[in-house]
Each structure stands twice: as structure tokens, then as C-alpha cells.
Write an enzyme that holds these catalytic residues in place. Structure first.
Site, short mmCIF file in Angstrom:
data_model
loop_
_atom_site.label_atom_id
_atom_site.label_comp_id
_atom_site.label_asym_id
_atom_site.label_seq_id
_atom_site.Cartn_x
_atom_site.Cartn_y
_atom_site.Cartn_z
CD1 TRP A 1 34.55 -49.53 8.36
CD2 TRP A 1 35.33 -50.28 6.42
NE1 TRP A 1 35.91 -49.44 8.39
CE2 TRP A 1 36.41 -49.89 7.22
CE3 TRP A 1 35.57 -50.78 5.15
CZ2 TRP A 1 37.73 -50.00 6.79
CZ3 TRP A 1 36.87 -50.89 4.72
CH2 TRP A 1 37.93 -50.50 5.54
CG ASN B 1 26.36 -45.70 8.40
OD1 ASN B 1 27.43 -46.19 8.74
ND2 ASN B 1 26.23 -44.45 7.96
N GLY B 2 26.57 -46.72 11.60
CA GLY B 2 26.96 -45.94 12.78
C GLY B 2 27.44 -46.86 13.88
CB CYS C 1 27.63 -49.57 6.90
SG CYS C 1 28.56 -50.42 8.15
CE LYS D 1 44.24 -45.96 1.60
NZ LYS D 1 44.74 -44.65 2.00
CD GLU E 1 51.69 -40.59 0.29
OE1 GLU E 1 51.53 -41.80 0.52
OE2 GLU E 1 51.09 -39.70 0.92
CD GLU F 1 51.27 -38.24 6.77
OE1 GLU F 1 50.22 -38.28 6.11
OE2 GLU F 1 52.20 -39.07 6.62
CE LYS G 1 49.63 -38.28 2.76
NZ LYS G 1 49.86 -39.26 3.69
CG HIS H 1 73.48 -30.44 12.99
ND1 HIS H 1 74.56 -29.81 13.58
CD2 HIS H 1 72.47 -30.43 13.91
CE1 HIS H 1 74.21 -29.44 14.82
NE2 HIS H 1 72.97 -29.78 15.03
NE ARG I 1 27.75 -44.82 3.30
CZ ARG I 1 27.80 -43.60 3.85
NH1 ARG I 1 28.06 -42.55 3.07
NH2 ARG I 1 27.64 -43.42 5.13
C1 BG6 Z 1 51.37 -47.32 1.12
C2 BG6 Z 1 50.23 -46.30 1.02
O1 BG6 Z 1 51.25 -48.24 0.08
O2 BG6 Z 1 51.29 -48.03 2.35
C3 BG6 Z 1 50.40 -45.33 2.18
O3 BG6 Z 1 50.31 -45.60 -0.22
C4 BG6 Z 1 50.38 -46.09 3.49
O4 BG6 Z 1 49.36 -44.38 2.16
C5 BG6 Z 1 51.39 -47.23 3.53
O5 BG6 Z 1 50.63 -45.21 4.54
C6 BG6 Z 1 51.14 -48.16 4.70
O6 BG6 Z 1 49.88 -48.77 4.56
P1 BG6 Z 1 49.11 -49.40 5.80
O7 BG6 Z 1 47.84 -49.93 5.22
O8 BG6 Z 1 49.98 -50.51 6.33
O9 BG6 Z 1 48.87 -48.36 6.81
#
Ligand code: BG6
Length: 602
Positions: free
Chosen positions: A75, A101-102, A2, A597, A486, A479, A483, A502, A27
């Protein structure tokens, strides 16, 4: 995570605290509040609203004579984002107001003490004003009462309080950030300098255990002694400050992982008992008759689910399936009464994952959400929710939430394994001990950043990148590749190491670096054979490994030994690799093209 702030000075406090909250909104942004001291009567008035700071601004007066105030943007970790759960929280008589906060780990024990106090929220924070009022009632002066109250708390906390009898701000720091701003117009207190950087750059960072008393002057007490506060000057501009001095949120969030992971496990590990304390209450009859755990998720969350599925099969001895949410159907003759469906989603708003969990609900399966966002849609769709407590993640590419998801799902696997009797105390204790070591292990990897940055620069202009791993290292290979895709827009793919021969091996050349995860639980010895296969085709090999160097590795990225969670720690190398390749290419790392996001459309 927060944002807290406070001001005392000669000018109007309200506008200064509100602008501080706006600057701290990154935050946390699900509810906000302020408390103002009336200069004439000393009375404390509180305004708080769920929603963003704008909603609070609409609820506060245009003008206020107050010269002393505190504020908070939230948050949620304990209790949904409602007006009641928004901060500041007060005592029973309006003599104390607190923003925090915490996480207070022992809040339930302290709440149970009650002593005639009435609690009006679900939060852990509300124990603080009630502890202070009890000490005031026992005759303590405000500073002593605040110290005595903070001595009763365990966990991470930074709080700022208005206390009747002290004409100023009282604040305590313990394992959550708190900084004092020395302005010409007054003194500021905040979670970070972002709150008041547009007012002053002269600051004092408080240390763990410090208590600050700010009225006409600034007093700091350390170990009960008054000390001379050290002042320093901040060079950053506001944007840089929000990023904590990093160039990108993603880079900052990679470095926030140790703190985020400590929050994820805080108060949840019973290592001696080999058990966990998480907010789950799945009926034992359901666990005993459980035949299958289904995971539904997208993107990075899908890879966290793959990791978790293997943990559940290994620790809870139950069959699992992991389905990309947009591909999910509840079919195949499954018995819904013997099925637990887990939605893994940091935002809790991804449309594909929501429709998958609704399908499981409709079929009658028990449902659980593992998410970062209290009050999100998914939490209203399921029987249970467990929160990963990573704090807000702003970079589009998920980093700290992946680590927090896998750690939280490890807790869920222990919860199920212990209650099904398939996991011994000793084995559970080992995993929980490893989980406690993960934040420190991640820090060790972060401390080697310069090495991975150099490796990234050397290979940044390669044709393509292949990530390989087995067992627990396979989701990390996937993963790692995601990254890089992306944020650097490079051709990158993750493979089960044994699958290379294969087909994908046809793609391997001297211009396609292979990034191998050689970790405990990753069948490293077998993956070493696959490394020899790619090395024979001239490919450079970069390996994140806890083991010995081995002849076929060109670049070694060390991984501390944390048992089945080593691959999770190894992943930090790949996050840093992706970040530095993208930075090398000048990519818009926090807002990569074509991505969002959270995708709220199917
Ligand atoms: C995508 C994000 O839109 O959704 C990724 O760019 C994310 O980073 C994926 O992993 C899933 O999102 P969430 O919020 O369901 O975990």
C-alpha cells in the site's frame, strides 16, 4: 499499511508465500513481490510486479526448489505503485533482500549518506538493504548487521530480510505488527496471522525492538538478549482474522484510528519550529497572492473539507469555499491565478470529484489532491498531492480516513498559514502539539466504547436522530448523521445548532434523540441553549463534550482536551454510536445497501 510474509521449511516456499500474500491483500493491493533463496547456491532471486497478487503469480515460475522466501503486498506511501517501487528491495550486490511495512521517517537522511550505493526506487524502504550491506562489508555477521541497520532507522517499521550468510529469515519489529507462525511444515513470519492461519494456529507475537532469526530453529533477541519466545494459540477463523477479531471491517477501522493517525503525522511535525514537513511545493508567489481556497469533495470527504475550510480560515486567514463536487463550477469572476482548488477524496477515483478538479484545472487554478491512494487518477490530474496515509479502508462507510483527512488538511492549513505569514510560530506549535495528542485522545474515546454501546442499544429504535453542532462541531454533526444513515438506514440529520429554531425544531419529539457535539472551537456555550430548546420538547440529549456535565445532558460522552481538534475526536463517539445501532439491527455494516466504497460514475 502493507502485508509482509516469509517462510522457511521443508516444503516449497513459493506457493506458501504467494498464498500468504493473497490472504494479506486486504492490507494493500497496488503491487507485490517475492524473493526466493536457491537451496544449492544460496543466490537470491526476486520477482515483483505492480498490480494485484495475481499479476505477480503470473510472473513467478510454476515450481521452485526454494525452501526459504519472503513476500510483500504493498500500500504505497513513498513512491507510486510501479515495478521498481514494489518490494522486495535489494542491496547493490544481490546479497540482501528486504520486505517492509511501516514508514522510515529518516530515510532521506540515510539515503543522502549513499556511500557509493545505487538506489533504484523512490521508496523509504530501500535504505534498509543498503544499510545492511554496509555493515556486512564492515565485517558484521548477518544478525549483527540487521540489528545495526535497524538501530539507524526512526519511524514505524517491521521488516523481514534474506541476508547472504544466514540460511533463513531475519526480522525486526518496531511499532508495526509482526508474528511468527510455528507450522508442522516450517516456520512462517507475517504482518498478521491471516497470512498463515490456514497452516498453523500456533504463534509468537514479536514485541517492539525484537529481532527474530529463523532457520532450523527460532531465536528471538530482546534488548540484545536471547529470550524464550512465548507461544499462543489463535482461536479465530481466517475471515475473523482478516477483521482482526472484529465482526466488521468498519469496527476494526474505527479501532485502527490511533495507529492510522500516528502514520498520518509521522515525520511531518516540527512542533518547536511551528511548521510542517509535507510533500508540497506551492510557489510562494502563488501563496502570497492567494485570494481563495476552494474545496471539492463528496460524502464523508465533503465533511472533512468543511472542517478543513474552517481551519484554513482560522489559521491561514484566507477565504474558503466548500462545494459538493457534483455542484461545482469555476465561475463567479474568480481569478484562477489567485485560487487554489483542493480535491479531498480517499479513493482518488470518485467521478464527481475528478470532474470538478478537471474544471478547476481548465480554468487555470492551482490544484491539490488530498487522498489516501497513491497512483490514483486524481493524483495524475493535479499540480500537487498530499497523502493521508490511513492504509486501506474496506468498510464502505468511511471512518479512519475522515480523521486522517482532517489531520492532513490541518497540516496543509499550517503549511499555507506559515508561508503566508498569517500564522505565528506559537499558534502553529499549539495546533501541532494538539495534533500529536489526537491519536492518544482517540484511544481514550475508544476505551469508553461500552458506554456508547449501551446508549446506542437504549435509543436504537428511536423515530429519528438529530445531530447538532456549531463552528468546528458542525461538520462533525453532519458526519455523525451520515454514518448512521449509511449503515443503520435510520432517518438522521445533522444541523448547525443555531438553525434548529428556524425549522427543524418542528421534527423534535421525545422519540428523536439529539446528539450534540460540545467541544472546544464548537461554541459550546451557545449550543447549550439549543440543547435546552430540544429538551423542552422532551428530546433525550446525548452530548460528546470536553466540558462540565450540565443539567440538560442525559448521556455524556467524554472528549479529551485537544484544542481545535476536539470535534474530530468527538466524532469517534458518533462512529461507535452508528456502528452499535446498526449492529443492534443486524445490518450488513460493511456493505450497506445501495452504496459503494468509491463511485466512479457521475
Ligand atoms: C461514497 C462512499 O461512495 O463516496 C463514502 O460510500 C465516501 O464513504 C464518498 O465518503 C467519497 O469517496 P472519496 O473516495 O472520494 O473520498
Amino acid at each position: 499499511m502493507c502485508g509482509i510474509t516469509g517462510y522457511i521449511g521443508d516444503d516449497e516456499a513459493l506457493p506458501r508465500v504467494l498464498s500468504g500474500l493473497r490472504n494479506l491483500e486486504y492490507r494493500g493491493y497496488d503491487s507485490a513481490g517475492v524473493a526466493l533463496v536457491d537451496p544449492a547456491s544460496g543466490a537470491i532471486t526476486t520477482y515483483k510486479r505492480s498490480g494485484e497478487v495475481d499479476a505477480l503469480v503470473d510472473a513467478t515460475p510454476e515450481q521452485s526448489p526454494s525452501r526459504c522466501a519472503i513476500g510483500h503486498t504493498r500500500w504505497s506511501t513513498h513512491g507510486p505503485p510501479t515495478d521498481e517501487n514494489a518490494h522486495p528491495h535489494a542491496d547493490c550486490h544481490g546479497r540482501v533482500a528486504v520486505v517492509h511495512n511501516g514508514i522510515i521517517e529518516n530515510y532521506e537522511t540515510l539515503r543522502a549518506e549513499r556511500d557509493g550505493c545505487t538506489f533504484t526506487s523512490d521508496t523509504d524502504t530501500e535504505v534498509i538493504p543498503h544499510l545492511i550491506e554496509k555493515r556486512l562489508a564492515a565485517g558484521d555477521d548477518p544478525i549483527t548487521a540487521v540489528r545495526a541497520a535497524s538501530d539507524r532507522l526512526t519511524g514505524s517499521f517491521a521488516f523481514c530480510a534474506l541476508v547472504d550468510g544466514f540460511a533463513g529469515l531475519l526480522a525486526v519489529r518496531n511499532d508495526s505488527p509482526l508474528v511468527i507462525g510455528h507450522g508442522d511444515d516450517g516456520t512462517y513470519l507475517a504482518s498478521d496471522v491471516t497470512a498463515f492461519l490456514d497452516r498453523t494456529r500456533s504463534v509468537t507475537y514479536l514485541e517492539d525492538g525484537d529481532i527474530a532469526a529463523v532457520d532450523d530453529g527460532v531465536s528471538v533477541y530482546r534488548n540484545g538478549e536471547s529470550i524464550e519466545p512465548t507461544t499462543e494459540t489463535i482461536e479465530w477463523d481466517a475471515d475473523a482474522a482478516e477483521k482482526g477479531g472484529y465482526d466488521h471491517y468498519m469496527h476494526k477501522e474505527i479501532h485502527e484510528q490511533p495507529q492510522a493517525l500516528r502514520q498520518t503525522i509521522s515525520g511531518r511535525l516540527d512542533i518547536d519550529g511551528g511548521d510542517v514537513d509535507i510533500e508540497l511545493s506551492i510557489p510562494s508567489a502563488h501563496l502570497d497572492s492567494l485570494e481563495e481556497i476552494q474545496f471539492v469533495a463528496c460524502g464523508t470527504s465533503y465533511y472533512a473539507a468543511l472542517y478543513a475550510a474552517r481551519l484554513c480560515e482560522t489559521l491561514a486567514d484566507v477565504r474558503t469555499t466548500v462545494t459538493i463536487a457534483s455542484e461545482y463550477d469555476f465561475e463567479g469572476g474568480r481569478d484562477p491565478w489567485r485560487t487554489l482548488t483542493i480535491a479531498v477524496t480517499q479513493s482518488g477515483e470518485t467521478a464527481d470529484t475528478l470532474s470538478a478538479i478537471r474544471a478547476a484545472n481548465q480554468a487555470g487554478a492551482r490544484t491539490l489532491a488530498v487522498t489516501n491512494t497513491l497512483g490514483s487518477t486524481v493524483t495524475r490530474e493535479v499540480d500537487d498531492s498530499v497523502f493521508i496515509r490511513a492504509g486501506p479502508e474496506i468498510g464502505v462507510a468511511a471512518t479512519k480516513t475522515f480523521a486522517a483527512q482532517v489531520s492532513t488538511l490541518a497540516l496543509v492549513a499550517v503549511y499555507i498559514g506559515r508561508r503566508r505569514g498569517t500564522l505565528s510560530t506559537a499558534r502553529a506549535s499549539t495546533l501541532l502539539e494538539n495534533l500529536r495528542e489526537v491519536p492518544g485522545a482517540v484511544q481514550q474515546v475508544l476505551d469508553t466504547e461500552a458506554d456508547i454501546e449501551a446508549i446506542a442499544a437504549e435509543y436504537a429504535d428511536s423515530d429519528a436522530f438529530f445531530f447538532i453542532g456549531r463552528a468546528f462541531a458542525h461538520p462533525v454533526a453532519l458526519e455523525g448523521a451520515l454514518k448512521l444513515k449509511e449503515i443503520s438506514y435510520d432517518h438522521a440529520e445533522g444541523f448547525a445548532a443555531g438553525e434548529l429554531k428556524h425549522g427543524p425544531l418542528a421534527l423534535v419529539t421525545e422519540d428523536t434523540p439529539v446528539l450534540a457535539t460540545l467541544t472546544n472551537g464548537g461554541r459550546a456555550e451557545k449550543t447549550r441553549n439549543n440543547i435546552k430548546e430540544v429538551q423542552a420538547r422532551g428530546a433525550p440529549v446525548i452530548a460528546a463534550t470536553s466540558g462540565a456535565n450540565g443539567t440538560h445532558i442525559d448521556e455524556r460522552c467524554p472528549v479529551p482536551d485537544v484544542g481545535l481538534l476536539e470535534s474530530l475526536v468527538a466524532n469517534v463517539h458518533w462512529q461507535l454510536f452508528a456502528y452499535h445501532v446498526a449492529a443492534h439491527k443486524g445490518r450488513p455494516i460493511d456493505k450497506p445497501r445501495n452504496l459503494a466504497k468509491s463511485v466512479t460514475v457521475e
